[in-house]
Motif scaffolding. Structure first.
Motif, PDB file in Angstrom:
ATOM      1  N   UNK A  41       0.810  -1.219   0.000  1.00  0.00           N
ATOM      2  CA  UNK A  41       0.000   0.000   0.000  1.00  0.00           C
ATOM      3  C   UNK A  41       0.841   1.264   0.000  1.00  0.00           C
ATOM      4  N   UNK A  42       2.144   1.108   0.012  1.00  0.00           N
ATOM      5  CA  UNK A  42       3.036   2.241   0.221  1.00  0.00           C
ATOM      6  C   UNK A  42       3.566   2.799  -1.091  1.00  0.00           C
ATOM      7  N   UNK A  58       7.635   4.740  -6.686  1.00  0.00           N
ATOM      8  CA  UNK A  58       8.002   6.146  -6.547  1.00  0.00           C
ATOM      9  C   UNK A  58       7.057   7.024  -7.345  1.00  0.00           C
ATOM     10  N   UNK A  59       6.697   8.162  -6.772  1.00  0.00           N
ATOM     11  CA  UNK A  59       5.912   9.178  -7.480  1.00  0.00           C
ATOM     12  C   UNK A  59       6.623  10.519  -7.316  1.00  0.00           C
ATOM     13  N   UNK A  60       6.380  11.429  -8.262  1.00  0.00           N
ATOM     14  CA  UNK A  60       7.071  12.713  -8.264  1.00  0.00           C
ATOM     15  C   UNK A  60       6.061  13.834  -8.452  1.00  0.00           C
ATOM     16  N   UNK A  61       6.163  14.849  -7.615  1.00  0.00           N
ATOM     17  CA  UNK A  61       5.338  16.047  -7.758  1.00  0.00           C
ATOM     18  C   UNK A  61       6.116  17.060  -8.587  1.00  0.00           C
ATOM     19  N   UNK A  87      -3.431   4.439  -2.071  1.00  0.00           N
ATOM     20  CA  UNK A  87      -2.190   4.091  -1.383  1.00  0.00           C
ATOM     21  C   UNK A  87      -1.877   5.073  -0.247  1.00  0.00           C
ATOM     22  N   UNK A  88      -0.947   4.650   0.590  1.00  0.00           N
ATOM     23  CA  UNK A  88      -0.417   5.515   1.650  1.00  0.00           C
ATOM     24  C   UNK A  88       0.825   6.201   1.090  1.00  0.00           C
ATOM     25  N   UNK A  89       0.760   7.507   0.932  1.00  0.00           N
ATOM     26  CA  UNK A  89       1.856   8.268   0.331  1.00  0.00           C
ATOM     27  C   UNK A  89       2.770   8.824   1.414  1.00  0.00           C
ATOM     28  N   UNK A  90       4.080   8.596   1.244  1.00  0.00           N
ATOM     29  CA  UNK A  90       5.078   9.121   2.172  1.00  0.00           C
ATOM     30  C   UNK A  90       5.942  10.120   1.417  1.00  0.00           C
ATOM     31  N   UNK A  91       5.756  11.398   1.723  1.00  0.00           N
ATOM     32  CA  UNK A  91       6.544  12.451   1.078  1.00  0.00           C
ATOM     33  C   UNK A  91       7.860  12.618   1.828  1.00  0.00           C
ATOM     34  N   UNK A  92       8.972  12.661   1.087  1.00  0.00           N
ATOM     35  CA  UNK A  92      10.305  12.711   1.681  1.00  0.00           C
ATOM     36  C   UNK A  92      11.038  13.949   1.185  1.00  0.00           C
TER      37      UNK A  92
END
Length: 400
Positions: free
Chosen positions: A250-251, A276-279, A301-306
């Motif tokens: 889910x991540x 991986x996703x990109x803004x 999904x559970x999105x973790x912004x780093x």
């Protein structure tokens, strides 16, 4: 003459949870969480919760590593073989920027903070005097160059100069947060590269080595003409995320901008090689960001912004809004440096983020606590790195 003196023991009162006489720093036990809603200690599988007095505007949770816990990224057998902790030639001093972190580092290392007097004259000039001998010693000065940036930077330079003139064998500037790191290149004509200027100042003041946490860009290491140990705080955040019940399926790890893709990719690999996703954002001015598009799939999904830091939180909050629009179930924000310039607190506590996870490389004032905030300590990581630098042991093996 106004004065502010730092002396030890201790510069900062050690909380009760750091006062144990436990004989081992390397046994595994639990992670402690401080939660402001009650004052009872509740044991839960894998960790325990303990509490702080109520924060002024929120219920900030501050996970700390207690007296019997060592993070998973440490290997006790390797540490015991490679590190000697009985050398009295190591001296640890703290500036006034983040004395609480310095005291935690000293506690982990089994040392007392060195005695130093730091004063401010009426006109703002800074006076530093070491209150103990450092002749022939390996000196480490802990001072992030955070707000007020210029004062803290100048204080660090004067402390380095004081140590050099006191015949210290080696002087290492431990800079958990390196100010001016964002001014690392010219984006327009007639701009200054302030990161290089600050590097020159630290070098010319007499520092023999720099130890910094999560620099804004790796190229900043090349601005110094002295050795730089770059400490990555990702293991501390990864250890915390691993304790949460989030399925790896889910991540999704999200980079809030194109420039942070490498950082997010490395983070994703450590989280079971998460997608991986990109803004994509377009910046119209300093501290002003506008989100334009999302590259990748976050639906359900559970999105973790780093990111390496949160300043005004414009990038993080606009990115979180876009992720929710694209169907993300929950959004977490993770960063090393909690700069939190106004109006960051209002933006972060608006409800778009499930949790904001930061470290204590910068001091976070109690008035800036809010319910979604979690602060992780990097004291053990920095303490271990200092020991290894002092003993000429490998630093990079910590992060393997």
């Amino acid at each position: 003459m106004a004065s502010l003196a730092l002396t030890s023991p201790p510069a900062v009162k050690i909380p009760s949870y750091l006062s144990s006489s436990s004989s081992s720093l390397f046994s595994r036990s639990s992670i402690s969480f401080r939660n402001t809603e009650s004052r009872s200690r509740i044991c839960v599988s894998g960790y325990a919760k303990c509490n702080l007095p109520k924060a002024l505007n929120g219920n900030a949770r501050i996970p700390i590593i207690n007296e019997t816990t060592i993070p998973k990224f440490f290997d006790s057998s390797r540490l015991e073989k490679s590190v000697s902790r009985n050398n009295t030639k190591l001296k640890l001093f703290s500036g006034t920027a983040n004395p609480a972190l310095s005291q935690e580092i000293a506690w982990y290392m089994g040392l007392e903070l060195g005695k130093v007097s730091i004063k401010r004259f009426a006109d703002g000039e800074i006076y530093v005097q070491l209150k103990e001998s450092v002749r022939g010693c390996d000196v480490f000065l802990v001072q992030p160059t955070c707000t007020p940036t210029n004062e803290n930077l100048m204080e660090l330079l004067i402390m380095v100069d004081a140590c050099r003139r006191a015949s210290a064998k080696k002087v290492t500037a431990v800079i958990p947060y390196f100010g001016y790191a964002r001014a690392d290149r010219k984006t327009q004509g007639r701009e200054s590269i302030a990161a290089k200027l600050v590097a020159n100042l630290i070098t010319e003041a007499g520092a023999d080595r720099v130890l910094a946490c999560d620099l804004h860009s790796g190229q900043s290491m090349g601005y110094f003409d002295i050795p730089v140990d770059h400490v990555y705080c990702q293991p501390v955040i990864l250890d915390y995320l691993a304790s949460k019940s989030i399925s790896s399926e889910d991540l999704v790890v999200v980079s809030p901008d194109v420039g942070g893709v490498a950082r997010a990719r490395a983070f994703a690999k450590k989280l079971s090689d998460a997608p991986l996703a990109i803004v994509d954002k377009r910046r119209h001015g300093h501290n002003v960001a506008e989100v334009m598009n999302l590259i990748g799939d976050v639906r359900g999904k559970v999105a973790v912004m780093v990111d390496d830091m949160i300043d005004t939180a414009g990038t993080i909050v606009k990115g979180a809004a876009l992720l929710h629009e694209e169907g993300a179930r929950e959004v977490y924000a993770c960063c090393t440096h909690a700069v939190f310039s106004p109006p960051a607190i209002e933006r972060l506590s608006s409800g778009l983020l499930q949790e904001v996870i930061v470290t204590n490389t910068l001091p976070v004032a109690e008035k800036n606590y809010f319910p979604q905030l979690t602060i992780l300590s990097v004291a053990n990581l920095l303490g271990e790195t200092i020991w290894r630098v002092h003993d000429d042991s490998s630093v990079s093996s910590i992060f393997l």
